[in-house]
Scaffold this motif. Structure first.
Motif, PDB file in Angstrom:
ATOM      1  N   GLU A 269      70.155  -6.106  11.257  1.00  0.00           N
ATOM      2  CA  GLU A 269      69.475  -7.285  10.747  1.00  0.00           C
ATOM      3  C   GLU A 269      69.293  -8.322  11.847  1.00  0.00           C
ATOM      4  N   GLU A 270      70.266  -8.433  12.748  1.00  0.00           N
ATOM      5  CA  GLU A 270      70.178  -9.398  13.832  1.00  0.00           C
ATOM      6  C   GLU A 270      69.396  -8.855  15.017  1.00  0.00           C
ATOM      7  N   ARG A 271      69.254  -7.549  15.112  1.00  0.00           N
ATOM      8  CA  ARG A 271      68.482  -6.927  16.187  1.00  0.00           C
ATOM      9  C   ARG A 271      67.305  -6.202  15.566  1.00  0.00           C
ATOM     10  N   ALA A 272      66.406  -6.971  15.018  1.00  0.00           N
ATOM     11  CA  ALA A 272      65.258  -6.392  14.329  1.00  0.00           C
ATOM     12  C   ALA A 272      64.373  -5.588  15.275  1.00  0.00           C
ATOM     13  N   LEU A 273      64.254  -6.011  16.530  1.00  0.00           N
ATOM     14  CA  LEU A 273      63.404  -5.338  17.501  1.00  0.00           C
ATOM     15  C   LEU A 273      64.184  -5.140  18.795  1.00  0.00           C
ATOM     16  N   CYS A 274      64.282  -3.896  19.224  1.00  0.00           N
ATOM     17  CA  CYS A 274      65.000  -3.561  20.458  1.00  0.00           C
ATOM     18  C   CYS A 274      64.002  -3.095  21.514  1.00  0.00           C
ATOM     19  N   PHE A 275      64.329  -3.328  22.762  1.00  0.00           N
ATOM     20  CA  PHE A 275      63.500  -2.810  23.839  1.00  0.00           C
ATOM     21  C   PHE A 275      63.735  -1.316  24.003  1.00  0.00           C
ATOM     22  N   ARG A 276      65.010  -0.906  23.981  1.00  0.00           N
ATOM     23  CA  ARG A 276      65.377   0.506  24.122  1.00  0.00           C
ATOM     24  C   ARG A 276      65.700   1.064  22.747  1.00  0.00           C
ATOM     25  N   GLY A 277      65.199   2.245  22.444  1.00  0.00           N
ATOM     26  CA  GLY A 277      65.381   2.843  21.134  1.00  0.00           C
ATOM     27  C   GLY A 277      66.823   3.177  20.810  1.00  0.00           C
TER      28      GLY A 277
ATOM     29  N   ILE B 168      59.324  16.052  33.092  1.00  0.00           N
ATOM     30  CA  ILE B 168      60.387  15.107  32.801  1.00  0.00           C
ATOM     31  C   ILE B 168      59.765  13.748  32.513  1.00  0.00           C
ATOM     32  N   GLN B 169      60.510  12.910  31.810  1.00  0.00           N
ATOM     33  CA  GLN B 169      60.004  11.577  31.522  1.00  0.00           C
ATOM     34  C   GLN B 169      61.140  10.573  31.513  1.00  0.00           C
ATOM     35  N   THR B 170      60.758   9.339  31.761  1.00  0.00           N
ATOM     36  CA  THR B 170      61.707   8.239  31.691  1.00  0.00           C
ATOM     37  C   THR B 170      61.236   7.299  30.589  1.00  0.00           C
ATOM     38  N   GLY B 171      62.186   6.586  30.000  1.00  0.00           N
ATOM     39  CA  GLY B 171      61.860   5.626  28.963  1.00  0.00           C
ATOM     40  C   GLY B 171      62.581   4.316  29.204  1.00  0.00           C
ATOM     41  N   SER B 172      62.253   3.323  28.433  1.00  0.00           N
ATOM     42  CA  SER B 172      62.863   1.987  28.503  1.00  0.00           C
ATOM     43  C   SER B 172      62.755   1.404  29.899  1.00  0.00           C
ATOM     44  N   GLU B 173      63.871   0.915  30.447  1.00  0.00           N
ATOM     45  CA  GLU B 173      63.839   0.274  31.766  1.00  0.00           C
ATOM     46  C   GLU B 173      63.357   1.220  32.864  1.00  0.00           C
ATOM     47  N   PRO B 174      63.876   2.463  32.931  1.00  0.00           N
ATOM     48  CA  PRO B 174      63.348   3.376  33.961  1.00  0.00           C
ATOM     49  C   PRO B 174      61.854   3.653  33.798  1.00  0.00           C
ATOM     50  N   GLY B 175      61.357   3.642  32.550  1.00  0.00           N
ATOM     51  CA  GLY B 175      59.931   3.822  32.330  1.00  0.00           C
ATOM     52  C   GLY B 175      59.119   2.692  32.939  1.00  0.00           C
ATOM     53  N   LEU B 176      59.593   1.459  32.772  1.00  0.00           N
ATOM     54  CA  LEU B 176      58.896   0.321  33.366  1.00  0.00           C
ATOM     55  C   LEU B 176      58.952   0.360  34.885  1.00  0.00           C
ATOM     56  N   ILE B 177      60.081   0.772  35.438  1.00  0.00           N
ATOM     57  CA  ILE B 177      60.201   0.901  36.898  1.00  0.00           C
ATOM     58  C   ILE B 177      59.215   1.961  37.401  1.00  0.00           C
ATOM     59  N   ALA B 178      59.123   3.079  36.672  1.00  0.00           N
ATOM     60  CA  ALA B 178      58.179   4.135  37.068  1.00  0.00           C
ATOM     61  C   ALA B 178      56.736   3.634  36.989  1.00  0.00           C
ATOM     62  N   TYR B 179      56.402   2.811  35.961  1.00  0.00           N
ATOM     63  CA  TYR B 179      55.061   2.222  35.892  1.00  0.00           C
ATOM     64  C   TYR B 179      54.791   1.402  37.149  1.00  0.00           C
ATOM     65  N   GLY B 180      55.761   0.571  37.535  1.00  0.00           N
ATOM     66  CA  GLY B 180      55.599  -0.281  38.713  1.00  0.00           C
ATOM     67  C   GLY B 180      55.418   0.529  39.985  1.00  0.00           C
ATOM     68  N   LEU B 181      56.243   1.565  40.160  1.00  0.00           N
ATOM     69  CA  LEU B 181      56.120   2.429  41.341  1.00  0.00           C
ATOM     70  C   LEU B 181      54.766   3.149  41.355  1.00  0.00           C
ATOM     71  N   GLY B 182      54.349   3.628  40.181  1.00  0.00           N
ATOM     72  CA  GLY B 182      53.053   4.301  40.091  1.00  0.00           C
ATOM     73  C   GLY B 182      51.909   3.371  40.453  1.00  0.00           C
ATOM     74  N   ALA B 183      51.961   2.139  39.971  1.00  0.00           N
ATOM     75  CA  ALA B 183      50.914   1.167  40.302  1.00  0.00           C
ATOM     76  C   ALA B 183      50.925   0.845  41.794  1.00  0.00           C
ATOM     77  N   ALA B 184      52.118   0.737  42.382  1.00  0.00           N
ATOM     78  CA  ALA B 184      52.215   0.451  43.817  1.00  0.00           C
ATOM     79  C   ALA B 184      51.627   1.602  44.639  1.00  0.00           C
ATOM     80  N   PHE B 185      51.958   2.856  44.286  1.00  0.00           N
ATOM     81  CA  PHE B 185      51.409   4.011  45.005  1.00  0.00           C
ATOM     82  C   PHE B 185      49.897   4.093  44.825  1.00  0.00           C
ATOM     83  N   ALA B 186      49.420   3.875  43.602  1.00  0.00           N
ATOM     84  CA  ALA B 186      47.978   3.922  43.358  1.00  0.00           C
ATOM     85  C   ALA B 186      47.266   2.840  44.164  1.00  0.00           C
ATOM     86  N   GLY B 187      47.830   1.645  44.191  1.00  0.00           N
ATOM     87  CA  GLY B 187      47.243   0.557  44.981  1.00  0.00           C
ATOM     88  C   GLY B 187      47.216   0.877  46.460  1.00  0.00           C
ATOM     89  N   TYR B 188      48.309   1.439  46.968  1.00  0.00           N
ATOM     90  CA  TYR B 188      48.394   1.809  48.381  1.00  0.00           C
ATOM     91  C   TYR B 188      47.313   2.829  48.741  1.00  0.00           C
TER      92      TYR B 188
END
Length: 191
Positions: free
Chosen positions: A27-35, A161-181
């Motif tokens: 009830e106090e944690r209605a929405l979580c970032f990690r499942g 393989i896949q990552t979720g939650s915090e590692p998923g966001l880190i992977a998004y950031g790394l992917g965007a950095a590589f794509a930009g490079y």
């Protein structure tokens, strides 16, 4: 004096022990970032990044020599202690998908995810994708993905393989950095 301090600590502890809800209740944690199962949160976000290899190539998704890169962003709601439903938007190489998602909590940390999604062009469905993943701690998992390209009539099969939650966001950031490079590099080489 010690008796007064001890008595006040015992009264405080007993008052907290009699509260109807624990501090981290659903009830106090209605929405979580990690499942998590329902005991810890009512709903949660999906933030996953995937990498894998396509064994049977439908030809849809670009020429990456069999490598599959993707990610999903979405939301799920726990129905009870074992089942959650929701939906996700995904990007996999060069196409974008949308579809429902089901999660079965096997333990407090392990879950089986099943998603069925579609990519489309105006007027028709281009490709249908069945994604099945085993996740641990909503942070790391393995997946298998079966696709069918209606335009070409070709099947596709990939694992990875896949990552979720915090590692998923880190992977998004790394992917965007590589794509930009590589984008900057490709532009500078063409000049």
């Amino acid at each position: 004096m010690r008796l007064i301090v001890l008595a006040s600590l015992l009264l405080t502890w007993s008052a907290q022990a009699q509260e109807p809800h624990a501090l981290n209740s659903a009830e106090e944690r209605a929405l979580c970032f990690r499942g998590h199962p329902l005991a810890e949160c009512r709903s949660f976000f999906i933030t996953e990044a995937q990498v894998g290899y396509r064994f049977v190539d439908s030809g849809f998704g670009g020429d990456l020599h069999g490598i599959v890169l993707g990610g999903d962003v979405g939301w799920m709601r726990n129905l009870d202690s074992h089942n959650a439903i929701g939906g996700a938007v995904g990007a996999n190489n060069l196409y974008i998908t949308l579809g429902p998602r089901y999660r079965r909590w096997l333990t407090d940390a392990a879950a089986l995810d099943i998603g069925l999604s579609a990519a489309w062009e105006p007027g028709r469905i281009e490709i249908v994708e069945l994604h099945v993943a085993m996740m641990y701690g909503d942070r790391v998992g393995v997946w298998v993905n079966a696709t069918h390209d209606f335009g070409r009539g070709d099947p596709g099969l990939a694992i990875g393989i896949q990552t979720g939650s915090e590692p998923g966001l880190i992977a998004y950031g790394l992917g965007a950095a590589f794509a930009g490079y590589y984008l900057v590099r490709a532009i500078s080489v063409s000049d």
